[in-house]
Write a protein that holds these residues in place. Sequence first.
Motif, PDB file in Angstrom:
ATOM      1  N   GLU A 147      49.425  -3.837  -1.677  1.00 49.17           N
ATOM      2  CA  GLU A 147      48.374  -4.427  -2.491  1.00 49.17           C
ATOM      3  C   GLU A 147      48.891  -4.672  -3.900  1.00 49.17           C
ATOM      4  O   GLU A 147      49.870  -4.069  -4.331  1.00 49.17           O
ATOM      5  N   SER A 148      48.231  -5.552  -4.599  1.00 49.64           N
ATOM      6  CA  SER A 148      48.651  -5.880  -5.957  1.00 49.64           C
ATOM      7  C   SER A 148      47.941  -5.031  -7.007  1.00 49.64           C
ATOM      8  O   SER A 148      47.947  -5.365  -8.187  1.00 49.64           O
ATOM      9  N   ALA A 149      47.290  -3.948  -6.563  1.00 52.17           N
ATOM     10  CA  ALA A 149      46.581  -3.071  -7.502  1.00 52.17           C
ATOM     11  C   ALA A 149      47.571  -2.465  -8.496  1.00 52.17           C
ATOM     12  O   ALA A 149      48.739  -2.245  -8.200  1.00 52.17           O
ATOM     13  N   ARG A 150      47.081  -2.175  -9.679  1.00 52.01           N
ATOM     14  CA  ARG A 150      47.945  -1.613 -10.716  1.00 52.01           C
ATOM     15  C   ARG A 150      48.385  -0.208 -10.320  1.00 52.01           C
ATOM     16  O   ARG A 150      47.703   0.493  -9.565  1.00 52.01           O
ATOM     17  N   PRO A 151      49.522   0.240 -10.805  1.00 54.88           N
ATOM     18  CA  PRO A 151      49.963   1.611 -10.512  1.00 54.88           C
ATOM     19  C   PRO A 151      49.133   2.627 -11.291  1.00 54.88           C
ATOM     20  O   PRO A 151      48.494   2.295 -12.298  1.00 54.88           O
ATOM     21  N   TYR A 152      49.142   3.869 -10.833  1.00 57.69           N
ATOM     22  CA  TYR A 152      48.430   4.958 -11.492  1.00 57.69           C
ATOM     23  C   TYR A 152      49.441   6.032 -11.879  1.00 57.69           C
ATOM     24  O   TYR A 152      50.215   6.503 -11.045  1.00 57.69           O
ATOM     25  N   SER A 153      49.416   6.422 -13.136  1.00 61.18           N
ATOM     26  CA  SER A 153      50.370   7.403 -13.653  1.00 61.18           C
ATOM     27  C   SER A 153      49.665   8.714 -13.984  1.00 61.18           C
ATOM     28  O   SER A 153      48.533   8.716 -14.477  1.00 61.18           O
ATOM     29  N   PHE A 154      50.366   9.815 -13.722  1.00 68.03           N
ATOM     30  CA  PHE A 154      49.816  11.154 -13.927  1.00 68.03           C
ATOM     31  C   PHE A 154      50.884  12.063 -14.537  1.00 68.03           C
ATOM     32  O   PHE A 154      52.072  11.892 -14.278  1.00 68.03           O
ATOM     33  N   VAL A 155      50.444  13.026 -15.310  1.00 65.47           N
ATOM     34  CA  VAL A 155      51.302  14.143 -15.691  1.00 65.47           C
ATOM     35  C   VAL A 155      50.680  15.414 -15.118  1.00 65.47           C
ATOM     36  O   VAL A 155      49.471  15.498 -14.921  1.00 65.47           O
ATOM     37  N   ILE A 156      51.525  16.379 -14.807  1.00 63.32           N
ATOM     38  CA  ILE A 156      51.086  17.596 -14.134  1.00 63.32           C
ATOM     39  C   ILE A 156      51.122  18.777 -15.088  1.00 63.32           C
ATOM     40  O   ILE A 156      52.117  19.005 -15.785  1.00 63.32           O
ATOM     41  N   GLU A 157      50.041  19.539 -15.091  1.00 57.41           N
ATOM     42  CA  GLU A 157      49.991  20.841 -15.758  1.00 57.41           C
ATOM     43  C   GLU A 157      49.602  21.863 -14.700  1.00 57.41           C
ATOM     44  O   GLU A 157      48.453  21.947 -14.288  1.00 57.41           O
ATOM     45  N   MET A 158      50.595  22.607 -14.230  1.00 52.01           N
ATOM     46  CA  MET A 158      50.352  23.653 -13.234  1.00 52.01           C
ATOM     47  C   MET A 158      50.002  24.945 -13.956  1.00 52.01           C
ATOM     48  O   MET A 158      50.819  25.503 -14.693  1.00 52.01           O
ATOM     49  N   ASP A 159      48.792  25.429 -13.761  1.00 51.94           N
ATOM     50  CA  ASP A 159      48.281  26.585 -14.484  1.00 51.94           C
ATOM     51  C   ASP A 159      48.295  27.815 -13.594  1.00 51.94           C
ATOM     52  O   ASP A 159      47.585  27.883 -12.602  1.00 51.94           O
ATOM     53  N   ASN A 160      49.129  28.784 -13.959  1.00 54.31           N
ATOM     54  CA  ASN A 160      49.173  30.056 -13.234  1.00 54.31           C
ATOM     55  C   ASN A 160      48.416  31.161 -13.957  1.00 54.31           C
ATOM     56  O   ASN A 160      48.554  32.338 -13.628  1.00 54.31           O
ATOM     57  N   GLY A 161      47.633  30.776 -14.957  1.00 52.76           N
ATOM     58  CA  GLY A 161      46.817  31.748 -15.677  1.00 52.76           C
ATOM     59  C   GLY A 161      47.559  32.535 -16.724  1.00 52.76           C
ATOM     60  O   GLY A 161      47.010  33.493 -17.282  1.00 52.76           O
ATOM     61  N   SER A 162      48.796  32.155 -17.034  1.00 49.18           N
ATOM     62  CA  SER A 162      49.586  32.914 -18.007  1.00 49.18           C
ATOM     63  C   SER A 162      49.336  32.468 -19.445  1.00 49.18           C
ATOM     64  O   SER A 162      49.710  33.164 -20.391  1.00 49.18           O
ATOM     65  N   GLU A 163      48.715  31.308 -19.629  1.00 48.40           N
ATOM     66  CA  GLU A 163      48.465  30.792 -20.968  1.00 48.40           C
ATOM     67  C   GLU A 163      47.013  31.009 -21.376  1.00 48.40           C
ATOM     68  O   GLU A 163      46.109  30.961 -20.541  1.00 48.40           O
ATOM     69  N   ARG A 164      46.795  31.237 -22.652  1.00 50.91           N
ATOM     70  CA  ARG A 164      45.437  31.309 -23.158  1.00 50.91           C
ATOM     71  C   ARG A 164      44.804  29.931 -23.091  1.00 50.91           C
ATOM     72  O   ARG A 164      45.464  28.918 -23.331  1.00 50.91           O
ATOM     73  N   VAL A 165      43.541  29.904 -22.795  1.00 49.29           N
ATOM     74  CA  VAL A 165      42.846  28.622 -22.766  1.00 49.29           C
ATOM     75  C   VAL A 165      42.488  28.200 -24.186  1.00 49.29           C
ATOM     76  O   VAL A 165      42.737  27.064 -24.596  1.00 49.29           O
ATOM     77  N   ARG A 166      41.917  29.109 -24.951  1.00 52.49           N
ATOM     78  CA  ARG A 166      41.499  28.807 -26.324  1.00 52.49           C
ATOM     79  C   ARG A 166      42.368  29.575 -27.315  1.00 52.49           C
ATOM     80  O   ARG A 166      42.396  30.803 -27.324  1.00 52.49           O
ATOM     81  N   SER A 167      43.103  28.854 -28.154  1.00 48.53           N
ATOM     82  CA  SER A 167      43.883  29.491 -29.209  1.00 48.53           C
ATOM     83  C   SER A 167      44.448  28.415 -30.121  1.00 48.53           C
ATOM     84  O   SER A 167      45.095  27.473 -29.655  1.00 48.53           O
ATOM     85  N   ASN A 168      44.199  28.546 -31.416  1.00 51.59           N
ATOM     86  CA  ASN A 168      44.757  27.611 -32.392  1.00 51.59           C
ATOM     87  C   ASN A 168      46.174  27.985 -32.788  1.00 51.59           C
ATOM     88  O   ASN A 168      46.928  27.154 -33.285  1.00 51.59           O
ATOM     89  N   LYS A 169      46.540  29.236 -32.556  1.00 50.73           N
ATOM     90  CA  LYS A 169      47.841  29.726 -33.000  1.00 50.73           C
ATOM     91  C   LYS A 169      48.898  29.629 -31.919  1.00 50.73           C
ATOM     92  O   LYS A 169      50.069  29.415 -32.208  1.00 50.73           O
ATOM     93  N   ASP A 170      48.500  29.785 -30.663  1.00 52.83           N
ATOM     94  CA  ASP A 170      49.454  29.793 -29.559  1.00 52.83           C
ATOM     95  C   ASP A 170      49.842  28.355 -29.202  1.00 52.83           C
ATOM     96  O   ASP A 170      49.015  27.564 -28.750  1.00 52.83           O
TER      97      ASP A 170
END
Length: 276
Positions: free
Chosen positions: A163-186
Amino acid sequence: MAKENGTALTARDLEILTSLDRIPMTPRQLQVVSESFRQPFSDEALVRRRLGRLKDAGFLQAFPYSLVSEGRAPKYWKLTRAGYRIIYGSDASLPGRRYFSEVSAGHHVHAHSLASMVAHLEASAARHNIEMDQYARENSIKFHSGQSHVSPDGAFRLLHRYESARPYSFVIEMDNGSERVRSNKDIESIQRKVQTYDHHQSRYKRDDPARYLVLFVTTRSERRLEHVLSTCSSLIRNPDRTLFLGATLEALLAVDPFSEPVLQSNNGLRRTLVPR
């Protein structure tokens, strides 16, 4: 059929090498991704046998995962320098040492989860005549916005084959729970990543081919996913714009994400990976 180092290489061998250039995989993951090959593997034992022959020819190497399993821990496979040159040519510049070395033990769960997701997406895409025609390895690209930057766990493009549909681009963020969700310093917090992606994307117009969606996939609970998506929703400057999609890894692997609306967006929509 070409011969290298006295080994006859088939088209499927080249597809194996290309898959492992994108991301290290176990035999089981390779069997899954082989659904996108011209000749899929019908059995995991056949995958193991072919991997062994490619290893004997000097094109592949295997390392054990340190993962909790009912039996022996699975091995993941990577290219050797000779295998890399099969794909890119004998004169190709080699990537850094990390590309060929073992994955650090603390990164095993992350690497295995990422490979499972990529294999599933590529196999599912093939059933809809969609191909993953481009893939960027973990930390191989970097997005800048002001003083902030983010290096995704991977990036890929999906393209309809007929099909001539436009391509779709993605970036992946795999979250294993090791990062804080909310933090201005981290620097590695989900919050800082969301803000950086949002600022970076704001420079592109709606139909700009450089636009992409950020795919947050968590190995944790639905509650963790809700926390991540609510953070996306509260921080994005245009709340009506879809920029972030999320799912738990378990839910994503259980369905065909091209036909089942398993993904949740930052603005509360349920959707498939690409519009149907």
